[in-house]
Design an enzyme around this catalytic site. Structure first.
Site, mmCIF file in Angstrom:
data_model
loop_
_atom_site.group_PDB
_atom_site.id
_atom_site.type_symbol
_atom_site.label_atom_id
_atom_site.label_comp_id
_atom_site.label_asym_id
_atom_site.label_seq_id
_atom_site.Cartn_x
_atom_site.Cartn_y
_atom_site.Cartn_z
ATOM 1 N N VAL A 6 26.594 16.312 -16.689
ATOM 2 C CA VAL A 6 25.913 15.910 -17.916
ATOM 3 C C VAL A 6 26.801 16.157 -19.125
ATOM 4 C CG1 VAL A 6 23.856 16.188 -19.346
ATOM 5 C CG2 VAL A 6 23.691 16.444 -16.869
ATOM 6 N N LYS B 23 9.607 22.348 -13.375
ATOM 7 C CA LYS B 23 9.219 21.283 -14.294
ATOM 8 C C LYS B 23 7.711 21.307 -14.555
ATOM 9 C CE LYS B 23 13.227 18.661 -12.835
ATOM 10 N NZ LYS B 23 13.767 17.700 -11.849
#
Lengths: 436, 436
Positions: A17, A206
């Site tokens: 990323v 999450k």
């Protein structure tokens, strides 16, 4: 340039990323400056190992191992190192120094989100983590801001692309669990140690973040009831399909009332059946989707790529622009309202494909004539279906699918067909969209 | 209360959306104050006709016909009157007075967006219009903010619920165009004059707004190539289905390169074929969805209710909270980070349904025994399917679907089944989610 002030951005980490974030910031520097109203200057990229082989496209002079020094004086710190420490400590230092922080670190936010949010609030800095959940898909911002005037009652998410890929292969391709996992590994959907994904730990982190945001409540990751996909069998998948269901690993966060009347929240992860007609059922492969139910808004769904270096970089940069705009006008305006002023192109310039339905004389040579009409205008047919005309004897119905071409050329084809003596009628012209 | 400062909110209009916005603001005043950090005080509701029959639940003393006076001194003005004038003039006055403006007025934004945005920027006020496109679905905020670090290449939207409802009836129920329109009218999907919807004008206004936002370019509504659904026939729908497509009225905004190399944008509305496997194909009835393609993020989709009084009110209130937060801390923090601190309820408290697969002795009375086991624990079966066991002679396979019940009771049922002498094996227990 253009009198923009500089905003000093420190990037921690240059993995899948981080390297994309750096690349995009450098490639799009001018455009980002125009959108923000200030220049985002990448002051440095902190990494663990200065000698590690890395993206040769990134200027080597940006790399440093001294993360602590890099974050001092930064206006915005992007944490993409992963892991709990030293990421947590560096984020706290950054916030103390007054920097806004953007992170993708779901494990850290799941475990220490409240502490970090508190630290940010104390100094009036912004802590953003859109990239920590569901990759490129905006979900944190919609939950926090778009639904800020609503009451969320339940969120059901497919938030782990690896397990969704496996279950999808079992469902649509009939793979056994072992075969599906093998293919997933080969394609890079699973790490060498797949436990985090297949046992539902990633989804549980999450779920924690989603539940905490949706219900304005600290939901510790330990409180998430967690079941992974290791118990899902091909037999269950088949039985589900027969009954009109599909099995998905769902992360669910919900407001509910206990048997004794207590209002509370629940967060859990488990493989569950959903109807094949449910919007979540049409989430295939490595895609993610979050299905939100709110009192006023009703049902909403956010769908897209849940992971990937450049996809996650999109979410990171969205947060970076938000943070940067706060420095510009004392409050965010709409970025880029200074119009790019691109010309509006007429519809003749679009590229699309047509499906043309016509009635033609049913005799030899007609198809060749029609194919010639297309070819003369730079259009080729991708499919032709012929059937008996419903309208007139001695005629046939043709359905021609074209390849993508300029609308102007396709329109010229239709005109030519209308004027052709082998064509009795052009019944229907429809454009085909979505790269089907 | 709690030392919150007051923010004065003026509401213009009390129609289907306005009355919901007023109701929600009044009902949720305390909670909104906690989320914003300031109290949103509804100073008044301006209407055209003070004597018109209206929502008796709203305090009659709030109503006034003097909109101009109401907006003076307001911190936030919510324009839900519709139409071009006097909405445009009142918005300009509000902005000049320093108020942030929230609107749902797509016709106004499509026609005068740039002028109004300029006026807002000049005074540092915020003009928001999430509610103008796709009802409750967050799309403006994701396009403006979440994708601010990305490049949007194309947006394809189903943005008119009325026409989607009609085309969906023709596709899934085989209605003729006339029958589908009649049902749509009866159900309130079409106005007495359906032209705005069926000729694509409504979708074109939304295409304008979406294209302008996505490409940082002023896209006038006149530049949108517009075709409605009046030419779509049952024959086309059937042919599409046969070929694996569905016909949807799409609003498309796209970056493209003209034949001469010019980079520009295109905006258009027309009925088009898309693959039945495309995410947009699974958008049924009056639902909307916007499919976004961006360079880094890839494909994203935002799905939900595209219209409706309370649904649109959700989007309005999201914008109101955003605007209000700007007054509170000199820049927005995350609303409601002061935790609601709801208790976390254990998974036993959730309500769900189970699908239980078991191997049972194939003899009379077994189903009754099993049904009794369920009933004793407050659980009832919604479906039972019996087939020959694949595992052992003299056994049958049962797949039991339960009605929704407390997880703790369902778990007790599974325990009881495991201990029952008529049950040879409990092969599978899966929860069923999504109200299938």
């Amino acid at each position: 340039m253009n009198g923009y002030r500089d905003l000093c951005v420190a990037l921690l980490g240059s993995g899948s990323v981080g390297s994309q974030v750096a690349r995009l910031m450098l490639e799009n520097g001018d455009e980002l400056a125009a959108r923000v109203g200030a220049r985002l200057t990448l002051a440095g990229i902190a990494v663990r190992d200065i000698d590690a082989k890395r993206d040769a496209e990134l200027p080597q002079e940006l790399f440093t191992t001294d993360a602590e020094r890099l974050v001092q004086g930064a206006d915005i710190v992007i944490e993409l190192m992963g892991g709990i420490e030293p990421a947590r400590e560096l984020i706290l230092q950054s916030l103390k120094g007054g920097a806004d922080v953007v992170t993708a670190n779901k494990a850290l936010i799941a475990a220490h989100g409240p502490e970090l949010a508190e630290a940010a609030e104390q100094v009036g800095a912004q802590l953003s983590y859109e990239a920590a959940v569901a990759g490129a898909i905006p979900i944190i911002r919609p939950l926090v801001w778009s639904l800020a005037g609503d009451h969320v009652t339940r969120v059901m998410g497919i938030v782990n692309g690896s397990t969704n890929y496996i279950l999808d292969r079992m469902d649509r391709f009939g793979d056994s669990a072992e075969d599906a996992m093998r293919v997933a590994s080969e394609l890079g959907f699973l790490e060498a140690d797949p436990t985090l994904d297949v046992e539902g730990y990633d989804a549980a982190q999450k779920a924690t973040i989603i539940a905490s945001i949706a219900f304005h409540t600290n939901v510790p990751v330990e409180s998430v009831h967690r079941e992974g996909i290791t118990t899902v069998t091909a037999e269950q998948i088949e039985a589900a399909k027969q009954a009109g269901y599909v099995i998905k690993l769902l992360a669910i966060a919900e407001r509910l009332t206990a048997a004794d009347g207590t209002e509370g929240v629940s967060a859990r992860v488990y493989p569950a059946l959903i109807s094949r007609e449910h919007p979540l059922a049409a989430v295939y492969g490595g895609k993610n989707a979050i299905f939100v139910e709110a009192e006023s808004a009703g049902e909403l769904m956010f769908y897209g790529a849940g992971a990937g270096g450049v996809e996650t970089a999109s979410a990171v940069l969205g947060d970076v622009v938000s943070a940067a705009r706060r420095h510009v006008v004392g409050g965010p305006g709409i970025p880029g309202s200074k119009h790019a002023e691109l010309p509006i192109l007429p519809v003749g310039e679009i590229t699309t494909a047509y499906q043309i339905m016509l009635e033609v004389r049913d005799r030899p040579g007609v198809l060749a004539t029609i194919a010639g009409l297309l070819a003369d205008r730079g259009v080729s047919a991708s499919s032709v279906e012929q059937s008996i005309s419903q309208q007139a004897d001695g005629h046939a119905r043709l359905v021609i699918g074209t390849h993508r071409a300029r609308e102007a050329d396709l329109a010229a084809v239709v005109d030519a067909l209308r004027g052709s003596e082998v064509v009795q009628q052009v019944t229907s012209v429809l454009r085909l969209e979505g790269d089907a």
